[in-house]
Design an enzyme around this catalytic site. Structure first.
Site, mmCIF file in Angstrom:
data_model
loop_
_atom_site.group_PDB
_atom_site.id
_atom_site.type_symbol
_atom_site.label_atom_id
_atom_site.label_comp_id
_atom_site.label_asym_id
_atom_site.label_seq_id
_atom_site.Cartn_x
_atom_site.Cartn_y
_atom_site.Cartn_z
ATOM 1 N N PHE A 123 -9.451 -19.028 -25.064
ATOM 2 C CA PHE A 123 -10.556 -19.485 -25.912
ATOM 3 C C PHE A 123 -10.992 -20.868 -25.450
ATOM 4 O O PHE A 123 -10.147 -21.737 -25.196
ATOM 5 C CB PHE A 123 -10.151 -19.502 -27.386
ATOM 6 C CG PHE A 123 -11.327 -19.721 -28.289
ATOM 7 C CD1 PHE A 123 -12.199 -18.684 -28.572
ATOM 8 C CD2 PHE A 123 -11.602 -20.975 -28.814
ATOM 9 C CE1 PHE A 123 -13.322 -18.885 -29.364
ATOM 10 C CE2 PHE A 123 -12.712 -21.186 -29.610
ATOM 11 C CZ PHE A 123 -13.578 -20.135 -29.886
ATOM 12 N N ASP A 192 -1.431 -20.619 -29.824
ATOM 13 C CA ASP A 192 -2.618 -20.574 -30.670
ATOM 14 C C ASP A 192 -2.610 -19.230 -31.395
ATOM 15 O O ASP A 192 -2.715 -18.167 -30.764
ATOM 16 C CB ASP A 192 -3.877 -20.733 -29.811
ATOM 17 C CG ASP A 192 -5.151 -20.826 -30.643
ATOM 18 O OD1 ASP A 192 -5.145 -20.381 -31.810
ATOM 19 O OD2 ASP A 192 -6.161 -21.316 -30.111
ATOM 20 N N TYR A 217 -10.087 -19.568 -41.393
ATOM 21 C CA TYR A 217 -11.301 -18.875 -41.827
ATOM 22 C C TYR A 217 -11.409 -17.441 -41.342
ATOM 23 O O TYR A 217 -12.355 -16.749 -41.698
ATOM 24 C CB TYR A 217 -12.551 -19.661 -41.415
ATOM 25 C CG TYR A 217 -12.625 -20.069 -39.959
ATOM 26 C CD1 TYR A 217 -13.039 -19.171 -38.977
ATOM 27 C CD2 TYR A 217 -12.305 -21.357 -39.572
ATOM 28 C CE1 TYR A 217 -13.109 -19.553 -37.650
ATOM 29 C CE2 TYR A 217 -12.372 -21.749 -38.251
ATOM 30 C CZ TYR A 217 -12.775 -20.848 -37.286
ATOM 31 O OH TYR A 217 -12.832 -21.224 -35.976
ATOM 32 N N LYS A 218 -10.469 -16.975 -40.547
ATOM 33 C CA LYS A 218 -10.526 -15.587 -40.082
ATOM 34 C C LYS A 218 -9.732 -14.709 -41.051
ATOM 35 O O LYS A 218 -10.186 -14.372 -42.133
ATOM 36 C CB LYS A 218 -9.994 -15.492 -38.649
ATOM 37 C CG LYS A 218 -10.752 -16.319 -37.630
ATOM 38 C CD LYS A 218 -10.192 -16.121 -36.242
ATOM 39 C CE LYS A 218 -10.697 -17.140 -35.250
ATOM 40 N NZ LYS A 218 -12.145 -17.132 -35.039
ATOM 41 N N ARG A 364 -17.406 -6.388 -29.864
ATOM 42 C CA ARG A 364 -16.095 -6.564 -30.491
ATOM 43 C C ARG A 364 -16.138 -6.167 -31.960
ATOM 44 O O ARG A 364 -17.047 -6.550 -32.697
ATOM 45 C CB ARG A 364 -15.674 -8.035 -30.347
ATOM 46 C CG ARG A 364 -14.244 -8.322 -30.744
ATOM 47 C CD ARG A 364 -13.903 -9.782 -30.511
ATOM 48 N NE ARG A 364 -14.571 -10.669 -31.469
ATOM 49 C CZ ARG A 364 -14.220 -11.932 -31.698
ATOM 50 N NH1 ARG A 364 -13.221 -12.470 -31.018
ATOM 51 N NH2 ARG A 364 -14.861 -12.662 -32.583
#
Length: 405
Positions: A123, A192, A217-218, A364
């Site tokens: 990422f 991560d 927030y996921k 995705r």
């Protein structure tokens, strides 16, 4: 497919939890791996904080509502979701900021070494943070393909920084094996967990991890820009000297000393005054995920993703799967490659099927199983088939890329 889906939904032990989230009517939400749905309890909790604790309690609420320990309290609730001890996790700042703090802290713990090893295609914020420290002369960035990471772990590597579940493909790293290999090479490890925390079982203690970060927030449903969290193994906490020596990370912040003294334990990762509204919202999401249970969420996610693949196949859809075919080797997502992935994604969104696109050609779909149904999988597969069969994605409005997608 729809009839089979409804039978599966009827037997789903988690079916009642969908009612605990706000899922808009007519929307099939397959993007919980970017932003989780709103728990219905969150607005009420925020109203309590805003109207009661802030509006009436005012500054007294730092004590009377225990705002001052909210980072530690939320961190302690996240800890069992990632296989950590309560005193090893704190909720604060963003993933990017926490990466900076922990990379910077790790480097002096390995004197004579400056290399931070990661993989190309990690990422972006992870590798950007290494690059930023490199430009300051504090680190050296090394990127090695995942199949060559073991051989890249040499005597120059101070820290191995990897994302457990890859953000594009969902492919999982073996945390135990890579952590062991890094330790054997004399390096520390920073994981991560942004695409795995709250979605699949993680055991930082079992794999002997040193550091970790993750976002709120996921899969933790903390809301847009929710506070992140950071983990430091208890055995290392006394050695950690993070560079952002803000007043909340001080051993005695209200002594107002001119000289900095780090707080004991993981509290030293704090920096500025914590955002109470964000932490309060995150706590609601964390409590709900803990109530459901990560093991159960993961099992259902695997079942949902496999049923989705089956529905696509039976609908005659041929998309190149770039995620591992074995659900045990991927996170809670499926990613497909198509040259027109962006336009297909936009056409699906127009139909109420919200997945997402990752440049240059990845379509995705995320499976946040707390609020998704098997019926959603059947219907989403039908929409994918129709968009591809009719060429609907070729419409000009779906091919024009906006600045933000």
């Amino acid at each position: 497919m729809l009839e089979r889906a409804r039978i599966l939904d009827e037997g789903d032990p988690l079916k009642g939890f969908r009612e605990r989230f706000l899922v808009p009517e007519g929307v099939i939400y397959l993007d919980g791996n970017s932003l989780g749905c709103l728990p219905k309890a969150t607005p009420h909790r925020l109203a309590e904080v805003v109207q009661g604790e802030w509006g009436e309690g005012l500054i007294r609420s730092w004590n009377s509502a225990d705002w001052i320990t909210l980072p530690q309290r939320v961190g302690a609730k996240i800890a069992p979701l990632i296989g950590a001890q309560p005193h090893e996790v704190i909720a604060c700042d963003s993933v990017s900021v926490n990466l900076y703090k922990l990379i910077s802290a790790a480097l002096p713990m390995r004197p004579g070494r400056k290399t931070v090893l990661s993989e190309p295609g990690n990422f972006p914020t992870d590798v950007y943070m290494i690059e930023g420290l490199e430009k300051q002369g504090l680190a050296e960035r090394r990127l090695a393909p995942r199949e060559r990471l073991f051989e890249a772990l040499d005597e120059d590597v101070a820290l191995l920084l990897l994302t457990h579940a890859h953000y594009k493909t969902g492919e999982l790293f073996d945390m135990v094996e890579l952590t062991r290999a890094a330790h054997d090479a004399g390096a520390l490890v920073l994981w991560d967990l942004s695409h795995s925390g709250g979605a699949l079982p993680v055991d930082l203690s079992d794999c002997n991890a040193d550091f970790a970060v993750g976002c709120g927030y996921k899969y933790l449903n903390g809301g847009p820009g929710a506070p992140a969290y950071a983990f430091v193994a208890g055995r290392l906490q006394a050695e950690v000297a993070q560079p952002l020596s803000g007043w909340m990370g001080h051993a005695r912040p209200f002594a107002f000393s001119d000289d900095y003294a780090p707080a004991p334990g993981v509290d030293r990762l704090l920096c500025g005054t914590p955002g109470i509204l964000g932490l309060a919202a995150l706590e609601v999401g964390v409590d709900l995920i803990a109530e459901i249970g990560v093991e159960r969420l993961h099992a259902k996610s695997q079942a949902l993703s496999e049923f989705f693949r089956q529905c696509l196949s039976e609908s005659g859809v041929e998309l190149e799967l770039v995620s591992p075919t074995d659900p045990a080797q991927r996170g809670s997502q499926l990613s497909f490659r198509h040259t027109e992935a962006y336009a297909i994604c936009q056409a699906l969104i127009a139909r109420g099927v919200i997945g997402d696109f990752r440049d240059p050609d990845i379509l995705r779909f995320g499976f946040a199983s707390a609020y998704l149904r098997f019926e959603d999988m059947a219907e989403a597969a039908r929409h994918v088939a129709e968009v591809l069969e009719t060429g609907e994605w070729q419409r000009e409005e779906f091919r024009q890329r906006a600045a933000v997608t």
